[in-house]
Design a protein around this motif. Structure first.
Motif, PDB file in Angstrom:
ATOM      1  N   SER B  16     -10.325  -1.896 -32.322  1.00  0.00           N
ATOM      2  CA  SER B  16     -10.065  -1.353 -33.666  1.00  0.00           C
ATOM      3  C   SER B  16      -9.662   0.109 -33.588  1.00  0.00           C
ATOM      4  O   SER B  16      -8.756   0.560 -34.303  1.00  0.00           O
ATOM      5  CB  SER B  16     -11.265  -1.555 -34.584  1.00  0.00           C
ATOM      6  N   PHE B  17     -10.290   0.875 -32.692  1.00  0.00           N
ATOM      7  CA  PHE B  17      -9.902   2.288 -32.549  1.00  0.00           C
ATOM      8  C   PHE B  17      -8.484   2.415 -32.002  1.00  0.00           C
ATOM      9  O   PHE B  17      -7.685   3.229 -32.502  1.00  0.00           O
ATOM     10  CB  PHE B  17     -10.894   3.031 -31.643  1.00  0.00           C
ATOM     11  N   ILE B  18      -8.196   1.584 -30.998  1.00  0.00           N
ATOM     12  CA  ILE B  18      -6.839   1.640 -30.424  1.00  0.00           C
ATOM     13  C   ILE B  18      -5.797   1.341 -31.495  1.00  0.00           C
ATOM     14  O   ILE B  18      -4.803   2.065 -31.666  1.00  0.00           O
ATOM     15  CB  ILE B  18      -6.715   0.653 -29.251  1.00  0.00           C
ATOM     16  N   ILE B  19      -6.052   0.296 -32.260  1.00  0.00           N
ATOM     17  CA  ILE B  19      -5.084  -0.092 -33.298  1.00  0.00           C
ATOM     18  C   ILE B  19      -4.980   0.985 -34.373  1.00  0.00           C
ATOM     19  O   ILE B  19      -3.887   1.345 -34.812  1.00  0.00           O
ATOM     20  CB  ILE B  19      -5.485  -1.455 -33.894  1.00  0.00           C
ATOM     21  N   LEU B  20      -6.144   1.529 -34.757  1.00  0.00           N
ATOM     22  CA  LEU B  20      -6.137   2.565 -35.792  1.00  0.00           C
ATOM     23  C   LEU B  20      -5.281   3.763 -35.365  1.00  0.00           C
ATOM     24  O   LEU B  20      -4.407   4.224 -36.108  1.00  0.00           O
ATOM     25  CB  LEU B  20      -7.576   3.002 -36.063  1.00  0.00           C
ATOM     26  N   PHE B  21      -5.527   4.239 -34.155  1.00  0.00           N
ATOM     27  CA  PHE B  21      -4.798   5.432 -33.718  1.00  0.00           C
ATOM     28  C   PHE B  21      -3.300   5.138 -33.539  1.00  0.00           C
ATOM     29  O   PHE B  21      -2.461   5.977 -33.875  1.00  0.00           O
ATOM     30  CB  PHE B  21      -5.407   5.996 -32.432  1.00  0.00           C
ATOM     31  N   SER B  22      -3.026   3.939 -33.023  1.00  0.00           N
ATOM     32  CA  SER B  22      -1.593   3.632 -32.867  1.00  0.00           C
ATOM     33  C   SER B  22      -0.912   3.517 -34.232  1.00  0.00           C
ATOM     34  O   SER B  22       0.232   3.957 -34.401  1.00  0.00           O
ATOM     35  CB  SER B  22      -1.396   2.366 -32.040  1.00  0.00           C
ATOM     36  N   ILE B  23      -1.615   2.947 -35.222  1.00  0.00           N
ATOM     37  CA  ILE B  23      -1.015   2.854 -36.562  1.00  0.00           C
ATOM     38  C   ILE B  23      -0.789   4.248 -37.138  1.00  0.00           C
ATOM     39  O   ILE B  23       0.274   4.545 -37.708  1.00  0.00           O
ATOM     40  CB  ILE B  23      -1.911   2.005 -37.479  1.00  0.00           C
ATOM     41  N   VAL B  24      -1.783   5.120 -36.975  1.00  0.00           N
ATOM     42  CA  VAL B  24      -1.639   6.495 -37.483  1.00  0.00           C
ATOM     43  C   VAL B  24      -0.453   7.170 -36.820  1.00  0.00           C
ATOM     44  O   VAL B  24       0.383   7.805 -37.486  1.00  0.00           O
ATOM     45  CB  VAL B  24      -2.943   7.297 -37.227  1.00  0.00           C
ATOM     46  N   TYR B  25      -0.334   6.982 -35.505  1.00  0.00           N
ATOM     47  CA  TYR B  25       0.768   7.610 -34.783  1.00  0.00           C
ATOM     48  C   TYR B  25       2.113   7.087 -35.274  1.00  0.00           C
ATOM     49  O   TYR B  25       3.030   7.863 -35.587  1.00  0.00           O
ATOM     50  CB  TYR B  25       0.609   7.352 -33.278  1.00  0.00           C
ATOM     51  N   ILE B  26       2.223   5.757 -35.349  1.00  0.00           N
ATOM     52  CA  ILE B  26       3.514   5.155 -35.744  1.00  0.00           C
ATOM     53  C   ILE B  26       3.894   5.579 -37.163  1.00  0.00           C
ATOM     54  O   ILE B  26       5.051   5.943 -37.430  1.00  0.00           O
ATOM     55  CB  ILE B  26       3.445   3.617 -35.622  1.00  0.00           C
ATOM     56  N   PHE B  27       2.909   5.564 -38.052  1.00  0.00           N
ATOM     57  CA  PHE B  27       3.222   5.952 -39.433  1.00  0.00           C
ATOM     58  C   PHE B  27       3.656   7.411 -39.517  1.00  0.00           C
ATOM     59  O   PHE B  27       4.649   7.736 -40.169  1.00  0.00           O
ATOM     60  CB  PHE B  27       1.995   5.697 -40.330  1.00  0.00           C
ATOM     61  N   SER B  28       2.884   8.292 -38.854  1.00  0.00           N
ATOM     62  CA  SER B  28       3.195   9.716 -38.995  1.00  0.00           C
ATOM     63  C   SER B  28       4.485  10.086 -38.279  1.00  0.00           C
ATOM     64  O   SER B  28       5.159  11.041 -38.661  1.00  0.00           O
ATOM     65  CB  SER B  28       2.041  10.563 -38.456  1.00  0.00           C
ATOM     66  N   LYS B  29       4.851   9.298 -37.258  1.00  0.00           N
ATOM     67  CA  LYS B  29       6.026   9.680 -36.475  1.00  0.00           C
ATOM     68  C   LYS B  29       7.293   9.011 -37.005  1.00  0.00           C
ATOM     69  O   LYS B  29       8.353   9.614 -37.026  1.00  0.00           O
ATOM     70  CB  LYS B  29       5.782   9.271 -35.019  1.00  0.00           C
ATOM     71  N   TYR B  30       7.173   7.755 -37.407  1.00  0.00           N
ATOM     72  CA  TYR B  30       8.398   7.008 -37.701  1.00  0.00           C
ATOM     73  C   TYR B  30       8.556   6.574 -39.150  1.00  0.00           C
ATOM     74  O   TYR B  30       9.670   6.505 -39.644  1.00  0.00           O
ATOM     75  CB  TYR B  30       8.454   5.753 -36.808  1.00  0.00           C
ATOM     76  N   ILE B  31       7.461   6.271 -39.830  1.00  0.00           N
ATOM     77  CA  ILE B  31       7.627   5.656 -41.154  1.00  0.00           C
ATOM     78  C   ILE B  31       7.517   6.673 -42.283  1.00  0.00           C
ATOM     79  O   ILE B  31       8.399   6.777 -43.127  1.00  0.00           O
ATOM     80  CB  ILE B  31       6.614   4.505 -41.326  1.00  0.00           C
ATOM     81  N   LEU B  32       6.462   7.466 -42.279  1.00  0.00           N
ATOM     82  CA  LEU B  32       6.277   8.379 -43.393  1.00  0.00           C
ATOM     83  C   LEU B  32       7.340   9.479 -43.477  1.00  0.00           C
ATOM     84  O   LEU B  32       7.737   9.844 -44.588  1.00  0.00           O
ATOM     85  CB  LEU B  32       4.870   8.985 -43.339  1.00  0.00           C
TER      86      LEU B  32
END
Lengths: 173, 52
Positions: B16-32
Motif C-alpha cells: 500500500s505504501f509503494i502504491i501510494l507513493f507511486s500514485i503521488v509521484y505519477i499524479f504530481s509529475k504527469y497528470i496534475l
C-alpha cells in the motif's frame, strides 16, 4: 527586341519581364546593351572608311613633292601599336565570375524563400479551426507556455490567478 | 503463535505504501500539471482573443 550577334539571339524583352530581375540588374543590362550597340555602330562606321591613301593624287595636286614623299615614308614606316588587352580580359573575367557568383547567391536566396513560402502555405492549409484547437497545439506553438507551467509547478503554484473568476469552479467542496 | 499475526500484514502495508507513493509521484509529475497547463492556455487564448 532580339539582337543577333554571332548567331545567338537574346530576347531582352523576355529577360526584362519574365525573370523578375532587380532594378539594378536591369539597369546594368540596359547599359551593357547600349554599349554593345554603340560599339557595333562605331565598328561598322570605321570598317566602311577607306584604309588606303592615294598618294599619286596628292603628288599631282600639290606642288611640294618632297612633302608627299616624306608623308609616304612616314606612312610606310608606321606600325600600329600593339595593345596589351590581357588586363582588360582579366577584368572582364573577374566581372564575369562575380556576376555568376551573385546569380548563384540570388538563386539560393530565391530557393530558400520558396521553401519558406511552401512551408507557410502547408501551415495555412493544414491549420485547424479555432474550436478544434487542442491544448497541445497551443503548447507546441508556444513552447514558452510549457516552460512557464513547469516553473510554476516546480514552485508549487498550481493555480492561475483570475482563472476561477473567468471560467468558474467545478469543485464540490 | 498469535503474537506473529501482525507481521502477516506487513506484505499489505508495504504494497500500500509503494502504491501510494507511486500514485503521488505519477499524479504530481504527469497528470496534475496538465490541469495547470490547461488553465494557463485557456487564460492565454482568451487574452489573445480579447484584444478587439
Amino acid at each position: 527586341m532580339a539582337s543577333k550577334a554571332g548567331g545567338v539571339a537574346v530576347d531582352f524583352a523576355r529577360i526584362y519581364k519574365s525573370l523578375g530581375l532587380g532594378k539594378e540588374t536591369i539597369a546594368a543590362l540596359q547599359a551593357f546593351r547600349k554599349r554593345n550597340t554603340e560599339a557595333k555602330r562605331l565598328a561598322s562606321h570605321y570598317a566602311s572608311q577607306p584604309t588606303t591613301v592615294d598618294l599619286e593624287h596628292y603628288r599631282s595636286v600639290l606642288k611640294n613633292k618632297a612633302v608627299v614623299d616624306e608623308a609616304e615614308k612616314v606612312l610606310k614606316e608606321f606600325k600600329p601599336v600593339t595593345y596589351d588587352v590581357n588586363s582588360h580580359l582579366k577584368a572582364i573575367e573577374t566581372f564575369e565570375t562575380k556576376a555568376v557568383e551573385k546569380a548563384k547567391e540570388t538563386e539560393q536566396a530565391v530557393d530558400r524563400e520558396l521553401k519558406e513560402l511552401r512551408a507557410t502555405l502547408a501551415n495555412i492549409e493544414e491549420a485547424r479551426p479555432f474550436d478544434q484547437l487542442t491544448v497541445e497545439d497551443v503548447g507546441n506553438a508556444h513552447p514558452r507556455i510549457i516552460e512557464a507551467v513547469a516553473t510554476m509547478v516546480s514552485k508549487g503554484k498550481w493555480t492561475v490567478p483570475g482563472y476561477k473568476e473567468k471560467f468558474g469552479d467545478l469543485n464540490v467542496l | 503463535m498469535p503474537q506473529l499475526i501482525p507481521f502477516f500484514f506487513f506484505n499489505q502495508l508495504l504494497f500500500s505504501f509503494i502504491i501510494l507513493f507511486s500514485i503521488v509521484y505519477i499524479f504530481s509529475k504527469y497528470i496534475l500539471p496538465l490541469f495547470t497547463f490547461q488553465q494557463v492556455v485557456r487564460i492565454y487564448i482568451t487574452k489573445l482573443s480579447k484584444k478587439n
